[in-house]
Scaffold this motif. Structure first.
Motif, PDB file in Angstrom:
ATOM      1  N   GLU A  87      30.485  38.180  37.850  1.00 56.52           N
ATOM      2  CA  GLU A  87      30.243  38.877  39.004  1.00 56.52           C
ATOM      3  C   GLU A  87      30.938  38.136  40.148  1.00 56.52           C
ATOM      4  O   GLU A  87      30.603  36.902  40.641  1.00 56.52           O
ATOM      5  N   ILE A  88      31.729  38.905  41.126  1.00 57.10           N
ATOM      6  CA  ILE A  88      32.466  38.432  42.097  1.00 57.10           C
ATOM      7  C   ILE A  88      32.081  39.395  43.266  1.00 57.10           C
ATOM      8  O   ILE A  88      32.113  40.400  43.301  1.00 57.10           O
ATOM      9  N   PHE A  89      32.854  38.801  44.485  1.00 58.73           N
ATOM     10  CA  PHE A  89      32.923  39.817  45.777  1.00 58.73           C
ATOM     11  C   PHE A  89      34.156  39.308  46.452  1.00 58.73           C
ATOM     12  O   PHE A  89      34.506  37.934  46.341  1.00 58.73           O
ATOM     13  N   GLY A  90      34.805  40.111  47.137  1.00 63.03           N
ATOM     14  CA  GLY A  90      35.867  39.604  48.065  1.00 63.03           C
ATOM     15  C   GLY A  90      36.671  40.755  48.681  1.00 63.03           C
ATOM     16  O   GLY A  90      36.267  42.072  48.737  1.00 63.03           O
ATOM     17  N   ASN A  91      37.906  40.199  48.931  1.00 59.21           N
ATOM     18  CA  ASN A  91      38.606  41.245  49.709  1.00 59.21           C
ATOM     19  C   ASN A  91      39.887  41.899  48.872  1.00 59.21           C
ATOM     20  O   ASN A  91      40.564  41.378  48.262  1.00 59.21           O
ATOM     21  N   THR A  92      40.028  43.314  48.856  1.00 56.73           N
ATOM     22  CA  THR A  92      40.937  43.860  48.329  1.00 56.73           C
ATOM     23  C   THR A  92      42.603  43.798  48.570  1.00 56.73           C
ATOM     24  O   THR A  92      43.511  44.232  48.009  1.00 56.73           O
ATOM     25  N   GLY A  93      42.665  43.566  50.006  1.00 51.99           N
ATOM     26  CA  GLY A  93      43.913  43.704  50.654  1.00 51.99           C
ATOM     27  C   GLY A  93      44.617  45.174  50.514  1.00 51.99           C
ATOM     28  O   GLY A  93      43.558  45.931  50.942  1.00 51.99           O
ATOM     29  N   ALA A  94      45.440  45.397  50.201  1.00 54.55           N
ATOM     30  CA  ALA A  94      46.035  46.824  50.249  1.00 54.55           C
ATOM     31  C   ALA A  94      45.602  47.689  49.106  1.00 54.55           C
ATOM     32  O   ALA A  94      45.966  48.754  49.099  1.00 54.55           O
ATOM     33  N   GLU A  95      45.104  47.098  48.206  1.00 53.27           N
ATOM     34  CA  GLU A  95      44.881  47.875  46.804  1.00 53.27           C
ATOM     35  C   GLU A  95      43.812  48.701  47.152  1.00 53.27           C
ATOM     36  O   GLU A  95      43.590  49.836  46.436  1.00 53.27           O
ATOM     37  N   GLY A  96      42.617  48.543  47.881  1.00 56.01           N
ATOM     38  CA  GLY A  96      41.730  49.480  48.322  1.00 56.01           C
ATOM     39  C   GLY A  96      40.438  49.245  47.661  1.00 56.01           C
ATOM     40  O   GLY A  96      40.505  48.813  46.477  1.00 56.01           O
ATOM     41  N   GLY A  97      39.149  49.555  47.995  1.00 59.74           N
ATOM     42  CA  GLY A  97      38.103  49.432  47.630  1.00 59.74           C
ATOM     43  C   GLY A  97      37.142  50.620  47.317  1.00 59.74           C
ATOM     44  O   GLY A  97      36.269  50.563  46.411  1.00 59.74           O
ATOM     45  N   TYR A  98      37.388  51.820  47.830  1.00 60.24           N
ATOM     46  CA  TYR A  98      36.774  52.906  47.604  1.00 60.24           C
ATOM     47  C   TYR A  98      36.931  53.765  46.289  1.00 60.24           C
ATOM     48  O   TYR A  98      37.714  54.655  46.128  1.00 60.24           O
ATOM     49  N   THR A  99      36.654  52.799  45.286  1.00 63.34           N
ATOM     50  CA  THR A  99      37.295  53.243  43.864  1.00 63.34           C
ATOM     51  C   THR A  99      36.755  52.619  42.588  1.00 63.34           C
ATOM     52  O   THR A  99      35.683  51.699  43.063  1.00 63.34           O
ATOM     53  N   GLU A 100      36.523  53.064  41.572  1.00 63.88           N
ATOM     54  CA  GLU A 100      35.626  52.627  40.469  1.00 63.88           C
ATOM     55  C   GLU A 100      36.440  51.266  39.902  1.00 63.88           C
ATOM     56  O   GLU A 100      35.677  50.425  39.540  1.00 63.88           O
ATOM     57  N   TYR A 101      37.755  51.124  39.996  1.00 62.04           N
ATOM     58  CA  TYR A 101      38.171  49.882  39.571  1.00 62.04           C
ATOM     59  C   TYR A 101      39.430  49.664  40.763  1.00 62.04           C
ATOM     60  O   TYR A 101      40.036  50.575  41.269  1.00 62.04           O
ATOM     61  N   THR A 102      39.611  48.312  40.825  1.00 58.27           N
ATOM     62  CA  THR A 102      40.384  47.961  41.772  1.00 58.27           C
ATOM     63  C   THR A 102      41.054  46.524  41.492  1.00 58.27           C
ATOM     64  O   THR A 102      40.639  45.677  40.631  1.00 58.27           O
ATOM     65  N   LEU A 103      42.157  46.096  42.042  1.00 56.67           N
ATOM     66  CA  LEU A 103      42.696  44.865  42.064  1.00 56.67           C
ATOM     67  C   LEU A 103      42.392  43.670  43.064  1.00 56.67           C
ATOM     68  O   LEU A 103      42.376  44.254  44.180  1.00 56.67           O
ATOM     69  N   VAL A 104      42.364  42.543  42.777  1.00 61.23           N
ATOM     70  CA  VAL A 104      41.740  41.651  43.892  1.00 61.23           C
ATOM     71  C   VAL A 104      42.616  40.329  43.343  1.00 61.23           C
ATOM     72  O   VAL A 104      42.839  39.845  42.514  1.00 61.23           O
TER      73      VAL A 104
END
Length: 305
Positions: A87-104
């Motif tokens: 379980e993590i939290f953080g900043n997505t940069g340009a990948e975006g966060g309003y989504t079911e899956y993202t890259l960090v």
């Protein structure tokens, strides 16, 4: 395919839309995150409007959002510190966060404490990290007094709590509607606008040790005289005005380290993002509108159902 909410070109809210995108694959140093919650911030609509286009390269359609909390779903090459299911939290940069899956990136995340919910954790990476770095820069000590110019939003709320945890007194400018919220955080609320300098002098006749400015412009000029040392004016909003007054722009620390410190504060109850409104991904447009209006108190979060 992955459901997301983003925008198709720079502009106003009319450019926003639900998106159906391929699930991203993590590259070197990246993690694929199954998003449980995503924070909503003013920077999101500023990016959509094109105000930050010179500092960030995007491919359209682009996913909105810069902060998430979730579980590790896949690891990119060379990632060793995390495992699938963490379980993590953080900043997505340009990948975006309003989504079911993202890259960090691994240098932009930290482990989520078990005692902190995904919803709260998603509201920490942008505002709380900014507040933490600013307080560190000012090097305040117990017994000092800090003026937070614009104390009613996410950064102001986090900065107030961090300062109070360190024994620093806080005075905060805010609209009258946010006075109760600011006072509940442990700060003395002062109404901004005409006459703010006089009201501030009545509240702190001996001046303040430092100023954390979250507004800039005339609002900063009007309160700058309260600082006993103009070098202890730090702004997140207006580096030119701050410099003209003797102050400075915020200096950012290493993000992963800052997030780890924030996680510790949140875990033992010294820091809460004060999430005030919760939306589903399908309501992401409403969530961003609430923040863009400037009337939101505390934080707004999108929860993936």
């Amino acid at each position: 395919m992955v459901m997301a909410y983003g925008f198709t070109q720079y502009g106003d809210a009319g450019t926003q839309a639900m998106l159906d995108l391929p699930k991203p694959e993590p590259g070197p140093g990246q993690i694929l995150v199954k998003v449980h919650a995503a924070g909503v911030n003013p920077v999101d609509w500023k990016i959509r409007s094109g105000l930050l286009s010179g500092a960030m390269t995007l491919q359209f359609p682009a996913v909105l959002g810069r902060e998430v909390a979730g579980t590790v779903a896949a690891l990119g090459p060379g990632v060793e510190r995390y495992e699938i299911g963490d379980e993590i939290f953080g900043n997505t940069g340009a990948e975006g966060g309003y989504t079911e899956y993202t890259l960090v990136r691994t240098d932009a995340i930290a482990r989520k404490p078990p005692t902190v919910s995904f919803i709260d954790a998603a509201a920490l990476p942008v505002a709380a990290a900014t507040a933490y770095d600013a307080i560190e820069q000012l090097q305040l000590r117990a017994g000092d007094t800090l003026l937070i110019n614009g104390a009613g939003g996410g950064v102001g709320a986090a900065a107030t709590q961090i300062a109070r945890y360190r024994g620093v007194g806080v005075v905060g400018t805010a609209s009258a509607a946010k006075h109760g919220f600011v006072a509940a955080l442990g700060a003395m609320p002062i109404t901004y606008g005409d006459g703010v300098a006089e009201r501030l002098h009545e509240a702190a006749p001996n001046g303040v040790t430092a100023i954390l400015d979250l507004v800039g412009g005339d609002a900063l000029r009007e309160v700058a005289g309260a600082a006993n040392d103009s070098h202890l004016i730090v702004t997140t909003a207006d580096p030119e005005t701050a410099a003209s007054l003797g102050g400075a722009y915020i200096e950012r620390g290493t993000l992963a380290d800052t997030l780890a410190r924030i996680a510790e504060l949140a875990a033992h109850g010294s820091l809460s993002p004060h999430v005030q409104e919760l939306f589903s991904l399908e309501q992401a447009g409403e969530a961003l509108a609430a923040v863009e209006s400037g009337h939101a108190q505390g934080k707004v979060v999108i929860e993936m159902m």
